[in-house]
Design a protein around this motif. Structure first.
Motif, PDB file in Angstrom:
ATOM      1  N   PHE A 144     155.894  27.056  21.583  1.00 30.05           N
ATOM      2  CA  PHE A 144     157.269  26.652  21.886  1.00 30.05           C
ATOM      3  C   PHE A 144     157.654  25.407  21.084  1.00 30.05           C
ATOM      4  N   LEU A 145     156.742  24.448  20.963  1.00 28.49           N
ATOM      5  CA  LEU A 145     157.041  23.202  20.252  1.00 28.49           C
ATOM      6  C   LEU A 145     157.329  23.457  18.770  1.00 28.49           C
ATOM      7  N   PHE A 146     156.592  24.367  18.158  1.00 26.03           N
ATOM      8  CA  PHE A 146     156.876  24.708  16.770  1.00 26.03           C
ATOM      9  C   PHE A 146     158.246  25.385  16.658  1.00 26.03           C
ATOM     10  N   GLU A 167     158.207  16.047   8.274  1.00 24.68           N
ATOM     11  CA  GLU A 167     156.816  15.599   8.335  1.00 24.68           C
ATOM     12  C   GLU A 167     156.545  14.878   9.647  1.00 24.68           C
ATOM     13  N   ALA A 168     157.549  14.153  10.140  1.00 27.93           N
ATOM     14  CA  ALA A 168     157.393  13.423  11.405  1.00 27.93           C
ATOM     15  C   ALA A 168     157.171  14.388  12.563  1.00 27.93           C
ATOM     16  N   GLU A 169     157.900  15.506  12.549  1.00 25.02           N
ATOM     17  CA  GLU A 169     157.744  16.508  13.618  1.00 25.02           C
ATOM     18  C   GLU A 169     156.373  17.164  13.542  1.00 25.02           C
ATOM     19  N   ILE A 170     155.949  17.514  12.322  1.00 26.83           N
ATOM     20  CA  ILE A 170     154.631  18.123  12.148  1.00 26.83           C
ATOM     21  C   ILE A 170     153.538  17.159  12.624  1.00 26.83           C
ATOM     22  N   LYS A 171     153.664  15.904  12.251  1.00 24.46           N
ATOM     23  CA  LYS A 171     152.683  14.896  12.650  1.00 24.46           C
ATOM     24  C   LYS A 171     152.632  14.756  14.169  1.00 24.46           C
ATOM     25  N   GLN A 172     153.800  14.787  14.800  1.00 27.25           N
ATOM     26  CA  GLN A 172     153.851  14.638  16.252  1.00 27.25           C
ATOM     27  C   GLN A 172     153.235  15.840  16.956  1.00 27.25           C
ATOM     28  N   ILE A 173     153.533  17.040  16.484  1.00 28.86           N
ATOM     29  CA  ILE A 173     152.964  18.243  17.089  1.00 28.86           C
ATOM     30  C   ILE A 173     151.451  18.269  16.893  1.00 28.86           C
ATOM     31  N   TYR A 174     150.998  17.843  15.724  1.00 28.50           N
ATOM     32  CA  TYR A 174     149.557  17.785  15.461  1.00 28.50           C
ATOM     33  C   TYR A 174     148.873  16.792  16.403  1.00 28.50           C
ATOM     34  N   MET A 209     152.586  30.972  12.157  1.00 21.95           N
ATOM     35  CA  MET A 209     153.554  31.929  12.663  1.00 21.95           C
ATOM     36  C   MET A 209     154.987  31.512  12.350  1.00 21.95           C
ATOM     37  N   PHE A 210     155.171  30.249  11.926  1.00 22.75           N
ATOM     38  CA  PHE A 210     156.511  29.730  11.668  1.00 22.75           C
ATOM     39  C   PHE A 210     156.753  29.405  10.188  1.00 22.75           C
ATOM     40  N   TYR A 211     155.771  29.722   9.326  1.00 24.91           N
ATOM     41  CA  TYR A 211     155.896  29.429   7.909  1.00 24.91           C
ATOM     42  C   TYR A 211     155.525  30.654   7.082  1.00 24.91           C
ATOM     43  N   ASN A 212     156.141  30.780   5.927  1.00 27.29           N
ATOM     44  CA  ASN A 212     155.837  31.879   5.023  1.00 27.29           C
ATOM     45  C   ASN A 212     154.976  31.385   3.866  1.00 27.29           C
ATOM     46  N   SER A 213     153.796  31.951   3.726  1.00 27.81           N
ATOM     47  CA  SER A 213     152.927  31.631   2.597  1.00 27.81           C
ATOM     48  C   SER A 213     152.016  32.834   2.346  1.00 27.81           C
ATOM     49  N   THR A 214     151.358  32.845   1.206  1.00 29.71           N
ATOM     50  CA  THR A 214     150.557  34.002   0.816  1.00 29.71           C
ATOM     51  C   THR A 214     149.364  34.244   1.730  1.00 29.71           C
ATOM     52  N   ASP A 215     148.835  33.188   2.339  1.00 28.73           N
ATOM     53  CA  ASP A 215     147.649  33.359   3.184  1.00 28.73           C
ATOM     54  C   ASP A 215     147.937  33.183   4.671  1.00 28.73           C
ATOM     55  N   ASN A 216     149.211  33.304   5.057  1.00 26.04           N
ATOM     56  CA  ASN A 216     149.583  33.136   6.470  1.00 26.04           C
ATOM     57  C   ASN A 216     148.859  34.108   7.386  1.00 26.04           C
ATOM     58  N   ALA A 217     148.742  35.360   6.952  1.00 27.01           N
ATOM     59  CA  ALA A 217     148.111  36.376   7.799  1.00 27.01           C
ATOM     60  C   ALA A 217     146.680  35.979   8.139  1.00 27.01           C
ATOM     61  N   TYR A 218     145.978  35.424   7.175  1.00 33.71           N
ATOM     62  CA  TYR A 218     144.590  34.997   7.411  1.00 33.71           C
ATOM     63  C   TYR A 218     144.538  33.786   8.338  1.00 33.71           C
ATOM     64  N   LYS A 219     145.490  32.868   8.164  1.00 33.89           N
ATOM     65  CA  LYS A 219     145.534  31.691   9.027  1.00 33.89           C
ATOM     66  C   LYS A 219     145.802  32.089  10.475  1.00 33.89           C
TER      67      LYS A 219
END
Length: 263
Positions: free
Chosen positions: A153-155, A166-173, A192-202
């Motif tokens: 939910f937070l993401f 970056e501040a939001e990512i840092k806070q969620i982390y 699940m909230f970002y598109n990249s070539t290795d997302n499926a593996y992550k």
């Protein structure tokens, strides 16, 4: 349903420790009138247990083992407080993020309950909150699948305005660490909230170099971890979010199957 009855009926363990203190401060003098409104929050609860003190300590491990699973209201209040922390992470409150919170609560709980929740949310956002203290209480009292649901939910909140700072990512982390969420689980939900070539593996918490058999094992493991039944105790209102995580695990597996050409 009055605001008083919503508060009294929704909260279990969260009306204790630092979270209880935040709730008490948020509703202010209104607490004094809750008992007159017929809520079990003040005085003897309907279960016959004694009054809960919002400033009491969080029970130790042996005590909390005897407690029931997290109730929907406990999850709801925890979500409100953590959402307020994330929204303020970049120093401003974007209206799109606020609208996302309200819409999500409306989808989960219905319009009337969502209105009460958002009223409390607006009061909570005005406070200076200790992220560490709140998260440690949640970690002690909330089961792991429910904590993963909080992270999802937070993401969603951070992504609501179309740009995650970056501040939001840092806070969620930071929140994930205090909640006892592993780095693999954090990266899985983040993917699940970002598109990249290795997302499926992550999402499946594996490296791209693993064998096909390891991919299949990872899928079975993640499907079990994110199965909606794991948060069934929170009520039907939280099934949709859990089903979204489960669906993305399935899609990640199907993507890898297609990429590698196996069934």
């Amino acid at each position: 349903m009055s605001f008083a009855k919503w508060i009294g009926g929704a909260i279990g363990w969260s009306f204790g420790g630092p979270i209880g203190a935040i709730i008490g401060l948020a509703i202010g003098s209104f607490v004094d009138n809750i008992a007159d409104a017929g809520s079990p929050l003040i005085g003897e609860r309907q279960t016959g247990r004694k009054r809960r003190d919002p400033y009491r300590r969080v029970p130790n491990y042996e005590e909390q083992r005897r407690r029931p699973k997290t109730q929907s209201g406990d999850f709801e209040v925890s979500l409100l407080i953590l959402a307020s922390i994330v929204i303020k992470a970049d120093g401003k409150q974007d209206q799109r993020e606020l609208d996302f919170v309200r819409q999500q609560f409306s989808n989960m709980y219905g319009k009337e309950r969502a209105n009460h929740a958002f009223e409390l949310f607006k009061r909570v956002t005005k406070q200076n909150i200790s992220t560490r203290q709140v998260c440690l209480q949640i970690k002690q009292m909330m089961d792991h699948p429910s904590r993963l649901q909080l992270m999802h939910f937070l993401f969603g909140i951070a992504k609501a305005d179309g740009h995650v700072t970056e501040a939001e990512i840092k806070q969620i982390y930071t929140i994930s660490g205090y909640l006892g969420i592993s780095n693999k689980d954090y990266e899985s939900i983040k993917a699940m909230f970002y598109n990249s070539t290795d997302n499926a593996y992550k999402i499946l918490e594996i490296d791209k170099s693993v064998s096909d058999d390891e991919v299949k094992k990872a899928y079975r493991r993640m499907a079990k971890k994110y199965h909606p039944d794991r948060v069934g105790h929170l009520g039907k209102e939280h099934q949709e979010g859990a089903e979204e995580k489960f669906r993305q695990v399935q899609e990640a597996y199907e993507h890898i199957q297609k990429e590698r050409g196996f069934k």
